[in-house]
Design a protein around this motif. Sequence first.
Motif, PDB file in Angstrom:
ATOM      1  N   UNK A 291      50.763  -1.129  -1.355  1.00  0.00           N
ATOM      2  CA  UNK A 291      49.469  -0.460  -1.207  1.00  0.00           C
ATOM      3  C   UNK A 291      49.291   0.623  -2.257  1.00  0.00           C
ATOM      4  N   UNK A 292      48.025   1.074  -2.389  1.00  0.00           N
ATOM      5  CA  UNK A 292      47.685   2.226  -3.222  1.00  0.00           C
ATOM      6  C   UNK A 292      47.064   3.301  -2.320  1.00  0.00           C
ATOM      7  N   UNK A 293      47.870   3.954  -1.483  1.00  0.00           N
ATOM      8  CA  UNK A 293      47.329   4.970  -0.577  1.00  0.00           C
ATOM      9  C   UNK A 293      46.715   6.137  -1.342  1.00  0.00           C
ATOM     10  N   UNK A 294      45.514   6.556  -0.937  1.00  0.00           N
ATOM     11  CA  UNK A 294      44.772   7.634  -1.595  1.00  0.00           C
ATOM     12  C   UNK A 294      44.477   7.322  -3.061  1.00  0.00           C
ATOM     13  N   UNK A 295      44.609   6.048  -3.459  1.00  0.00           N
ATOM     14  CA  UNK A 295      44.413   5.678  -4.845  1.00  0.00           C
ATOM     15  C   UNK A 295      45.588   6.017  -5.735  1.00  0.00           C
ATOM     16  N   UNK A 296      46.717   6.394  -5.147  1.00  0.00           N
ATOM     17  CA  UNK A 296      47.893   6.785  -5.921  1.00  0.00           C
ATOM     18  C   UNK A 296      48.617   5.546  -6.453  1.00  0.00           C
ATOM     19  N   UNK A 297      49.643   5.773  -7.274  1.00  0.00           N
ATOM     20  CA  UNK A 297      50.454   4.679  -7.790  1.00  0.00           C
ATOM     21  C   UNK A 297      51.038   3.872  -6.630  1.00  0.00           C
ATOM     22  N   UNK A 298      51.315   2.612  -6.890  1.00  0.00           N
ATOM     23  CA  UNK A 298      51.695   1.652  -5.849  1.00  0.00           C
ATOM     24  C   UNK A 298      52.929   2.109  -5.073  1.00  0.00           C
ATOM     25  N   UNK A 299      52.875   1.916  -3.750  1.00  0.00           N
ATOM     26  CA  UNK A 299      53.947   2.325  -2.849  1.00  0.00           C
ATOM     27  C   UNK A 299      54.229   1.229  -1.831  1.00  0.00           C
ATOM     28  N   UNK A 300      55.379   1.336  -1.197  1.00  0.00           N
ATOM     29  CA  UNK A 300      55.784   0.386  -0.167  1.00  0.00           C
ATOM     30  C   UNK A 300      55.999   1.105   1.151  1.00  0.00           C
ATOM     31  N   UNK A 301      55.598   0.466   2.223  1.00  0.00           N
ATOM     32  CA  UNK A 301      55.983   0.865   3.573  1.00  0.00           C
ATOM     33  C   UNK A 301      56.852  -0.247   4.140  1.00  0.00           C
ATOM     34  N   UNK A 302      58.109   0.081   4.397  1.00  0.00           N
ATOM     35  CA  UNK A 302      59.042  -0.934   4.921  1.00  0.00           C
ATOM     36  C   UNK A 302      59.853  -0.406   6.104  1.00  0.00           C
ATOM     37  N   UNK A 303      60.262   0.863   6.057  1.00  0.00           N
ATOM     38  CA  UNK A 303      61.065   1.432   7.139  1.00  0.00           C
ATOM     39  C   UNK A 303      60.219   1.518   8.412  1.00  0.00           C
ATOM     40  N   UNK A 304      60.676   0.892   9.481  1.00  0.00           N
ATOM     41  CA  UNK A 304      59.947   0.896  10.737  1.00  0.00           C
ATOM     42  C   UNK A 304      58.704   0.025  10.741  1.00  0.00           C
ATOM     43  N   UNK A 305      58.507  -0.729   9.695  1.00  0.00           N
ATOM     44  CA  UNK A 305      57.294  -1.544   9.523  1.00  0.00           C
ATOM     45  C   UNK A 305      57.497  -2.885  10.217  1.00  0.00           C
ATOM     46  N   UNK A 306      56.824  -3.060  11.348  1.00  0.00           N
ATOM     47  CA  UNK A 306      56.995  -4.279  12.145  1.00  0.00           C
ATOM     48  C   UNK A 306      55.733  -4.520  12.967  1.00  0.00           C
ATOM     49  N   UNK A 307      55.657  -5.692  13.559  1.00  0.00           N
ATOM     50  CA  UNK A 307      54.529  -6.041  14.417  1.00  0.00           C
ATOM     51  C   UNK A 307      54.647  -5.289  15.734  1.00  0.00           C
ATOM     52  N   UNK A 308      53.580  -4.619  16.121  1.00  0.00           N
ATOM     53  CA  UNK A 308      53.511  -3.939  17.410  1.00  0.00           C
ATOM     54  C   UNK A 308      52.909  -4.862  18.468  1.00  0.00           C
ATOM     55  N   UNK A 309      51.885  -5.591  18.103  1.00  0.00           N
ATOM     56  CA  UNK A 309      51.222  -6.527  19.008  1.00  0.00           C
ATOM     57  C   UNK A 309      50.686  -7.678  18.162  1.00  0.00           C
ATOM     58  N   UNK A 310      51.016  -8.898  18.529  1.00  0.00           N
ATOM     59  CA  UNK A 310      50.717 -10.063  17.695  1.00  0.00           C
ATOM     60  C   UNK A 310      49.244 -10.427  17.665  1.00  0.00           C
ATOM     61  N   UNK A 311      48.503 -10.120  18.725  1.00  0.00           N
ATOM     62  CA  UNK A 311      47.061 -10.374  18.763  1.00  0.00           C
ATOM     63  C   UNK A 311      46.389  -9.134  19.334  1.00  0.00           C
ATOM     64  N   UNK A 312      45.464  -8.547  18.551  1.00  0.00           N
ATOM     65  CA  UNK A 312      44.847  -7.277  18.924  1.00  0.00           C
ATOM     66  C   UNK A 312      43.351  -7.314  18.637  1.00  0.00           C
TER      67      UNK A 312
END
Length: 393
Positions: A291-312
Motif C-alpha cells: 500500500x501507499x498509506x497517506x501517499x507515502x512510499x510503498x509499505x507492507x502490513x504483514x504482522x498480525x495481518x489475517x482474516x477476521x471474518x470471511x464474509x462481511x
Amino acid sequence: MRLLVAICFTFATLGPALAQEEPPPLSVPHTEGVVEQIAASFPPPPDESGGGTTGPAQWAQSFLRAGAALMQLHFSDISFDPDEYFEIEIVNRNGEVVQKLTNETLAGVDAIWTNIGWGQSLGVSVYGNRGGTLAFTIDAVSFDKRGPVLESIIGEDEREHLYRYEGQFLPVVDRVQGAVAKLSMIKTEGGRQIREVCSGFLIGDDVLVTNEHCVADQPTCLATKVIFGFVYNNIGQTPGLEQYDCQSVLAVDIPLDIAVLRIAEKPGLRWGTLALADEDVLADQQLFVLQHPLGEAKQISEVGCAVFEAVSPGRSGQTDFAHLCDTLGGSSGSPVFNAAGEVAGLHHWGRSIVGRYNGSNRAVRVGLINEFLADHVVNAGEQANDGQQAVDQ
C-alpha cells in the motif's frame, strides 16, 4: 457531504482516532494537498519579455511553495503550429528533468497536469524557435498539505517500509510489489480543486484496479498520475520511480467499490502484473497488504495481518471480508494478498467506531471481483489470470 465525511476523520496528532461507522457511511480517498490558482503565460507580455531567462531558453519561470514535498503544475490554453519545434522542460529543485513536453506529446492537447516533482519548487523552461507560435498559460499549482487521516490501524501500528521488511513473505513480496502503484488525483469537490491519493495495482499490461471512490469518471482519470517504483531504499532514495497517465475508465461498480482503468504506455511490461486468487479467503487466513498509506512510499502490513471474518457487510450486502491488516487513508485500492502472492481482496474501508468491526478493516472479496471483471472488462480476467507468469519473468 463534507459534514458527513468529517465525522469519520481525525488529525493524526490527536491521538486515538475516530473511524467509519458500521456499515461505513462513505468511502473517501486521502486528501494529500491543495490546488492554488496562479497566472503565468507564454509568450510573456512585452514588458516581461526576457525576464528570468538564462542561457538558450526563450523563457524560464520558477514556482516555489516553501516546505512542500511535492509539486505539480497545470498548463491550459495550449496552442502551436503542428510543424513547430519546441521543448518545455519541467525540472525539480535539484535540476533533474521531471518531464519534457514537445509538439508530439502535446498534439491534440489543450490542457495538461504535468508530472509530479518532488521538492518545494518546480522550474519551467521553454526552448525552441524564437518568434514561434507556441502559447500556453500555467494557471494552477498543486502541492502537498497534510489533511485529516482516516484511522485504520489495528492495535499497534506495524506497517513497514519494504527495505526494512525481512518477514516470511519476503520472496513473494519482492516478486509482486512492483505492480502496486500510488495514484495521485486532482479532483473538483464543492467548487474547489484538491489533491487526493489512493493505491492501485496492475492486472494487465495497461489495466489497473483501484476503488470507485478513488477514480470513478473520465475527468478524474485524466487528472490522475499513476506512480510506480515509489519505494525507499536503505538511504531514503526512490531510484527508478516512473509516472504514467490514466487514459480511460474501463468499468466501475459502486456496490463493489471497484474501478478498472486503462493506463498509458503499458507499465505492466516494466513493473509486472498480479494474478487474482480463484477462491475467497477463509477465517484466520494469513494475509499481507502492499500500500501507499497517506501517499507515502510503498509499505507492507504483514504482522498480525489475517482474516477476521470471511464474509462481511460492504457497500451492498455481504460483498466484503474483514481483516486485521494495518492501513491508513491513501491505502484505498490496495491489493490484499494471500500467502502465494495472489490478490485475495481489494481493500477499501477502515475500521468502525463501535460494534463488531471496531477492530478490523474491510476488503472486497476476490470472487466478486473475478465475476465483475469477467462480465464487464474484455480480456481483463484473462490478463489477471496470466499475471503471476508476468511477474515471475
